[in-house]
Scaffold this motif. Structure first.
Motif, PDB file in Angstrom:
ATOM      1  N   ASN A  11      15.270  -8.493 -36.665  1.00  0.00           N
ATOM      2  CA  ASN A  11      14.030  -7.734 -36.522  1.00  0.00           C
ATOM      3  C   ASN A  11      13.656  -7.517 -35.060  1.00  0.00           C
ATOM      4  OD1 ASN A  11      13.062  -7.468 -39.395  1.00  0.00           O
ATOM      5  ND2 ASN A  11      13.415  -9.665 -39.236  1.00  0.00           N
ATOM      6  N   VAL A  14      11.439  -4.466 -34.023  1.00  0.00           N
ATOM      7  CA  VAL A  14      10.055  -4.582 -34.494  1.00  0.00           C
ATOM      8  C   VAL A  14       9.289  -5.590 -33.654  1.00  0.00           C
ATOM      9  CG1 VAL A  14       8.645  -5.330 -36.433  1.00  0.00           C
ATOM     10  CG2 VAL A  14      10.626  -3.878 -36.832  1.00  0.00           C
ATOM     11  N   ILE A  17       8.303  -4.071 -30.430  1.00  0.00           N
ATOM     12  CA  ILE A  17       7.155  -3.170 -30.570  1.00  0.00           C
ATOM     13  C   ILE A  17       5.866  -3.968 -30.664  1.00  0.00           C
ATOM     14  CG2 ILE A  17       6.040  -1.493 -32.092  1.00  0.00           C
ATOM     15  CD1 ILE A  17       8.771  -0.486 -32.836  1.00  0.00           C
ATOM     16  N   ILE A  18       5.889  -5.041 -31.470  1.00  0.00           N
ATOM     17  CA  ILE A  18       4.681  -5.851 -31.645  1.00  0.00           C
ATOM     18  C   ILE A  18       4.236  -6.438 -30.313  1.00  0.00           C
ATOM     19  CG2 ILE A  18       3.788  -7.976 -32.698  1.00  0.00           C
ATOM     20  CD1 ILE A  18       5.461  -7.319 -35.161  1.00  0.00           C
ATOM     21  N   SER A  21       2.893  -3.714 -28.043  1.00  0.00           N
ATOM     22  CA  SER A  21       1.632  -3.157 -28.546  1.00  0.00           C
ATOM     23  C   SER A  21       0.460  -4.078 -28.247  1.00  0.00           C
ATOM     24  CB  SER A  21       1.687  -2.927 -30.054  1.00  0.00           C
ATOM     25  OG  SER A  21       2.821  -2.199 -30.379  1.00  0.00           O
ATOM     26  N   ILE A  22       0.711  -5.398 -28.299  1.00  0.00           N
ATOM     27  CA  ILE A  22      -0.374  -6.344 -28.004  1.00  0.00           C
ATOM     28  C   ILE A  22      -0.893  -6.102 -26.589  1.00  0.00           C
ATOM     29  CG2 ILE A  22      -0.926  -8.785 -27.625  1.00  0.00           C
ATOM     30  CD1 ILE A  22       1.053  -9.445 -29.883  1.00  0.00           C
ATOM     31  N   PHE A  23       0.049  -6.001 -25.640  1.00  0.00           N
ATOM     32  CA  PHE A  23      -0.377  -5.780 -24.255  1.00  0.00           C
ATOM     33  C   PHE A  23      -1.028  -4.415 -24.082  1.00  0.00           C
ATOM     34  CE2 PHE A  23       2.667  -9.219 -23.675  1.00  0.00           C
ATOM     35  CZ  PHE A  23       1.884 -10.061 -22.907  1.00  0.00           C
ATOM     36  N   LEU A  24      -0.483  -3.443 -24.791  1.00  0.00           N
ATOM     37  CA  LEU A  24      -1.039  -2.091 -24.731  1.00  0.00           C
ATOM     38  C   LEU A  24      -2.494  -2.093 -25.197  1.00  0.00           C
ATOM     39  CD1 LEU A  24       0.145   0.620 -23.984  1.00  0.00           C
ATOM     40  CD2 LEU A  24       0.637   1.017 -26.382  1.00  0.00           C
ATOM     41  N   GLY A  25      -2.757  -2.770 -26.303  1.00  0.00           N
ATOM     42  CA  GLY A  25      -4.121  -2.844 -26.840  1.00  0.00           C
ATOM     43  C   GLY A  25      -5.078  -3.488 -25.851  1.00  0.00           C
TER      44      GLY A  25
ATOM     45  N   PHE B 244       5.576  -3.602 -41.318  1.00  0.00           N
ATOM     46  CA  PHE B 244       6.769  -4.436 -41.205  1.00  0.00           C
ATOM     47  C   PHE B 244       7.604  -4.339 -42.484  1.00  0.00           C
ATOM     48  CE2 PHE B 244       9.255  -8.258 -40.680  1.00  0.00           C
ATOM     49  CZ  PHE B 244       9.327  -8.429 -39.303  1.00  0.00           C
ATOM     50  N   GLN B 249       7.370   2.246 -37.882  1.00  0.00           N
ATOM     51  CA  GLN B 249       6.909   1.981 -36.514  1.00  0.00           C
ATOM     52  C   GLN B 249       5.485   2.449 -36.258  1.00  0.00           C
ATOM     53  OE1 GLN B 249       9.937   1.739 -37.139  1.00  0.00           O
ATOM     54  NE2 GLN B 249      11.131   0.874 -35.483  1.00  0.00           N
ATOM     55  N   ILE B 252       3.156  -0.159 -37.620  1.00  0.00           N
ATOM     56  CA  ILE B 252       3.194  -1.390 -36.828  1.00  0.00           C
ATOM     57  C   ILE B 252       2.429  -1.191 -35.527  1.00  0.00           C
ATOM     58  CG2 ILE B 252       4.678  -2.997 -35.574  1.00  0.00           C
ATOM     59  CD1 ILE B 252       6.824  -2.453 -37.684  1.00  0.00           C
ATOM     60  N   LEU B 253       2.753  -0.100 -34.811  1.00  0.00           N
ATOM     61  CA  LEU B 253       2.105   0.119 -33.517  1.00  0.00           C
ATOM     62  C   LEU B 253       0.607   0.325 -33.685  1.00  0.00           C
ATOM     63  CD1 LEU B 253       3.287   1.547 -30.367  1.00  0.00           C
ATOM     64  CD2 LEU B 253       1.251   2.643 -31.272  1.00  0.00           C
ATOM     65  N   ILE B 256      -1.074  -3.112 -34.760  1.00  0.00           N
ATOM     66  CA  ILE B 256      -1.126  -4.121 -33.702  1.00  0.00           C
ATOM     67  C   ILE B 256      -2.061  -3.665 -32.576  1.00  0.00           C
ATOM     68  CG2 ILE B 256       0.210  -5.331 -31.947  1.00  0.00           C
ATOM     69  CD1 ILE B 256       0.783  -6.449 -34.640  1.00  0.00           C
ATOM     70  N   LEU B 257      -2.030  -2.381 -32.275  1.00  0.00           N
ATOM     71  CA  LEU B 257      -2.910  -1.826 -31.241  1.00  0.00           C
ATOM     72  C   LEU B 257      -4.363  -2.153 -31.572  1.00  0.00           C
ATOM     73  CD1 LEU B 257      -2.402  -0.039 -28.735  1.00  0.00           C
ATOM     74  CD2 LEU B 257      -2.963   1.935 -30.135  1.00  0.00           C
ATOM     75  N   SER B 260      -4.962  -6.087 -31.391  1.00  0.00           N
ATOM     76  CA  SER B 260      -5.171  -6.711 -30.085  1.00  0.00           C
ATOM     77  C   SER B 260      -6.405  -6.149 -29.400  1.00  0.00           C
ATOM     78  CB  SER B 260      -3.928  -6.583 -29.204  1.00  0.00           C
ATOM     79  OG  SER B 260      -3.839  -5.320 -28.631  1.00  0.00           O
ATOM     80  N   ALA B 261      -6.663  -4.847 -29.544  1.00  0.00           N
ATOM     81  CA  ALA B 261      -7.874  -4.275 -28.952  1.00  0.00           C
ATOM     82  C   ALA B 261      -9.110  -4.917 -29.576  1.00  0.00           C
ATOM     83  CB  ALA B 261      -7.902  -2.760 -29.146  1.00  0.00           C
TER      84      ALA B 261
END
Lengths: 105, 473
Positions: A11, A14, A17-18, A21-25, B244, B249, B252-253, B256-257, B260-261
Motif C-alpha cells: 500500500n 496510498v 498520499i496520506i 495530505s496530512i502536511f498539505l491540510g 482506502f 485517490q 483518500i486525499l 485526509i485533507l 488534518s485541516a
C-alpha cells in the motif's frame, strides 16, 4: 512483523498520499484569519462529503433485481452523501456571499 | 471511448476516470487554499464544488468493478434519483435556515457525511472482495461516532439536548472505547462465518453509536465549536478510510485533507481558550460552584438617555458582541448604532473574541451579514492593548469572553482563558436579557464592577431604543 512490512509495501502509494495530505491540510489551514474559520470549517465539511463517490460505486454495482437491506442502505448512503456535499457547498456559499456583498461598496 | 489498451490492461474510460480524480483532488486543494482569504473564498468554494461534481459524474459513467462491469442503466437511474432527492433536500435546508442556526446546520451536514461513511463501510465489510478489513472496521467506527456525535452537538446547539455530566460518563466512555477495540480484535483475529461476521459488525455499529452520543453528551455548550471541528475532522478520516477500500485517490486525499485541516482548526480553537484538547474532552465545563461566596457588590443599571449621552460624547467605543446578539438578530441595528456614532465623530470598533458565539468566526459572519466592513472587526490580541484608552465598551450578549475571573480566580472553571479586557476600559455598558449566567454557567464579576452599568432587555430592542435616543440628542 513481516506482515506489517508486506502491508506497507503493498500500500505504499496510498500511504504516501496520506502522509503528504496530512502536511498539505496543516499547511493550507495554518494562516487563516479567524474571520474565515466558520466558512472554512463548513467548506471542509462539504469536501468530506467525498464519501459520495464511495456511495456511487457501491450502489452502482449492487444487485438491484431483488429487494434487500443492502439496497436500502446503499440508497441512504448516496442520499446522505449528497446532503453533505450539496448542503455543505450551498451553505458555505451563502456565508461567503455576505463577505462579497460588502466588497462592492 | 472505451477501447481496451492492452499495454496497461484497462480501457480508456478507466484512464480518464483516474485523470478526473487527479483533477478533482487538485481542485479540492486549490479550493481550500482560496477559501483561506476573504477575497477569494467564494471562488474557492466553487472550485471545490466543481471538483466534487466532476468526480461524481465521471464515477457514475466510467467506474468499473473488478470484473470490468460498468454501472448499469438501472443502477445509474437509482443513483441519479437519490442524488437529485438529496440535492434538493440539502439545497432547501441550506437556503432556508436562519443565519443564527448556521453552527447547528454545519453539525447536521457533518452528521450526514459520517452516516454515509458508516453505511459504505458496513456494506463493504460483508463484501468478500474487500481485503482491508481493519481499515473498513475503523471507517465504520469513526463514521458512526462522527454521525451520532454530530447529531448530539446539533441537538445541543439547537437547545434540544441538555448536558449530562458526572464522573461515571468518563469511565463509561473509556469502557466503550475498550469494548470497541475488543470487538475489532475479536473480529479480525478469529475466523468467523458470514452470519457471525455480519452480526458482529452490527454490534460494533451500535456500540460506536452509543459512544458517539456519550462522547459529546458531557461536553459543555461553550466547547461545542471545538467538538464540531473535531467531529468534522473525523468525518474526513472516515471518508479517507472508505477511499482506502476502493483504492480511490480522490477520496483518500479529500478525506485526509479535511481530517488534518480539521484537527489543526480544533487545536487552534483549544489554544484560543488556553485549554488542552484532553481537558475539553474529559473535564467538561461544569459550572462548578467556584467563587460563589466572593463579595459581589451591587448591580447598577443605566437609563437609555444616560447611555446615549455617554456614547455620543466618547471618543473611542468598542463593541463586544456575543451569542445574545445572534439570538436577537441585532446585527443590523448594531451597525446602525455604529454608523450613527461615527457620524458624530466617535471611533467605533468591534472586538471579536475567537470563541464568541457558538462557533469560531460566528460573529464575523453575522456582522458581515449586516454589512459591517471587516476592517472594523478587530481580533482580541489587537484590541486588548488599546482597552485602557477606550471610553466605553458595550458588551452585547457576551459573557464568558469578558469574564475577568479567567485572569485572577484560579478556582474558576474557565481560569486561564484569554478574554477581551473590557474591565480595563473607562466605562462598560452590558446589554443582557437578565442576570442569567453565560453558556459556561459561571458568575461574571465584570457585571459587579464599579465602572459597569447594565442595560437589561432584548439586545435588538435595547439597541433600537438607544439609536433613537441618540438621534434625539
Amino acid at each position: 512483523m513481516e506482515q506489517i512490512l508486506i502491508y506497507f509495501y503493498e500500500n505504499k502509494e496510498v500511504i504516501f498520499i496520506i502522509a503528504l495530505s496530512i502536511f498539505l491540510g496543516i499547511e493550507v489551514i495554518s494562516n487563516v484569519p479567524s474571520v474565515l474559520h466558520t466558512p472554512l470549517m463548513s467548506g471542509a465539511n462539504a469536501i468530506s462529503g467525498v464519501i459520495i463517490i464511495g456511495g456511487i460505486i457501491l450502489l452502482g454495482h449492487a444487485d438491484l433485481s431483488t429487494f434487500s437491506l443492502n439496497m436500502v442502505l446503499g440508497i441512504f448512503a448516496v442520499i446522505f452523501g449528497t446532503l453533505n456535499v450539496i448542503g455543505g457547498f450551498v451553505v458555505t456559499d451563502r456565508m461567503l456571499d455576505m463577505f462579497k456583498k460588502k466588497k462592492k461598496k | 471511448m472505451n477501447t481496451y489498451i492492452p499495454q496497461i490492461g484497462v480501457t480508456t474510460g478507466e484512464v480518464i476516470l483516474e485523470f478526473s480524480y487527479l483533477l478533482a483532488a487538485i481542485l479540492f486543494i486549490i479550493g481550500l487554499k482560496l477559501m483561506s482569504h476573504p477575497e477569494s473564498a467564494k471562488k474557492g468554494n466553487s472550485w471545490a464544488a466543481t471538483g466534487m461534481g466532476l468526480a461524481m459524474i465521471t464515477t457514475l459513467f466510467l467506474h468499473r468493478d473488478n470484473s470490468g462491469t460498468t454501472i448499469s442503466l438501472i443502477n445509474g437511474i437509482v443513483i441519479i434519483v437519490a442524488i437529485i432527492f438529496g440535492g434538493i433536500l440539502g439545497t432547501f435546508i441550506a437556503k432556508r435556515i436562519k443565519m443564527t442556526a448556521m453552527p447547528q446546520l454545519v453539525s447536521f451536514f457533518n452528521a450526514t457525511g459520517g452516516a454515509a461513511s458508516a453505511l459504505v463501510a458496513l456494506m463493504e465489510y460483508s463484501n468478500p472482495a474487500n481485503e482491508s478489513s481493519l481499515v473498513t472496521l475503523l471507517g465504520l467506527v469513526i463514521g458512526t461516532v462522527a454521525f451520532s456525535g454530530s447529531m448530539i452537538a446539533y441537538g445541543k446547539l439547537d437547545g434540544k439536548v441538555g448536558d449530562i455530566f458526572a464522573k461515571w460518563t468518563t469511565y463509561l466512555n473509556l469502557f466503550l472505547l475498550a469494548l470497541i477495540a475488543v470487538i475489532i480484535v475479536y473480529m479480525l483475529a478469529f475466523e468467523h462465518d458470514m452470519a457471525t461476521q455480519t452480526t458482529l459488525s452490527y454490534i460494533l455499529l451500535v456500540v460506536a453509536l452509543i459512544y458517539g452520543i456519550m462522547f459529546v453528551m458531557p461536553i459543555g455548550g461553550a466547547d461545542m465549536p471545538v467538538v464540531i471541528s473535531l467531529l468534522n475532522s473525523l468525518t474526513g478520516i472516515a471518508a479517507a478510510m472508505a477511499g482506502f477500500i476502493y483504492h480511490n485517490q480522490a477520496m483518500i486525499l479529500g478525506g485526509i485533507l479535511v481530517g488534518s485541516a480539521g484537527a489543526i482548526l480544533t487545536l487552534l480553537m483549544c489554544k484560543a481558550m488556553n485549554r488542552s484538547l484532553i481537558n475539553v474532552i474529559i473535564g467538561a465545563f461544569g459550572g462548578g460552584g467556584a467563587g460563589v461566596d466572593k463579595d459581589q457588590g451591587a448591580i447598577k443599571e443605566i437609563t437609555l438617555s444616560d447611555a446615549a449621552v455617554l456614547l455620543t460624547y466618547s471618543q473611542k467605543v468598542v463593541i463586544v458582541p456575543g451569542y445574545g446578539l445572534a439570538v436577537a438578530q441585532a446585527q443590523f441595528v448594531a451597525n446602525d448604532l455604529v454608523q450613527l456614532l461615527e457620524s458624530k465623530g466617535v471611533e467605533v470598533k468591534f472586538a471579536i473574541h475567537p470563541v464568541a458565539g457558538r462557533m469560531p468566526g460566528h460573529m464575523n459572519v453575522l456582522l458581515a451579514e449586516a454589512d459591517v466592513p471587516y476592517t472594523k472587526l478587530v481580533e482580541m490580541d489587537d484590541v486588548n492593548p488599546d482597552m485602557p484608552n477606550t471610553d466605553v465598551t458595550i458588551v452585547i450578549g457576551a459573557n464568558d469572553v469578558v469574564n475577568p475571573a479567567t485572569l485572577d480566580d484560579p478556582s474558576s472553571p474557565i481560569y486561564g482563558m484569554p478574554i477581551i479586557n473590557a474591565h480595563e476600559s473607562k466605562n462598560i455598558i452590558v446589554m443582557k436579557r437578565g442576570m442569567g449566567k453565560g453558556y459556561a454557567g459561571i458568575e461574571n464579576f465584570l457585571f459587579f464592577d464599579d465602572k459597569t452599568r447594565m442595560l437589561f432587555g432584548n439586545a435588538k430592542d435595547s439597541l433600537q431604543k438607544l439609536v433613537s435616543e441618540i438621534k434625539e440628542l
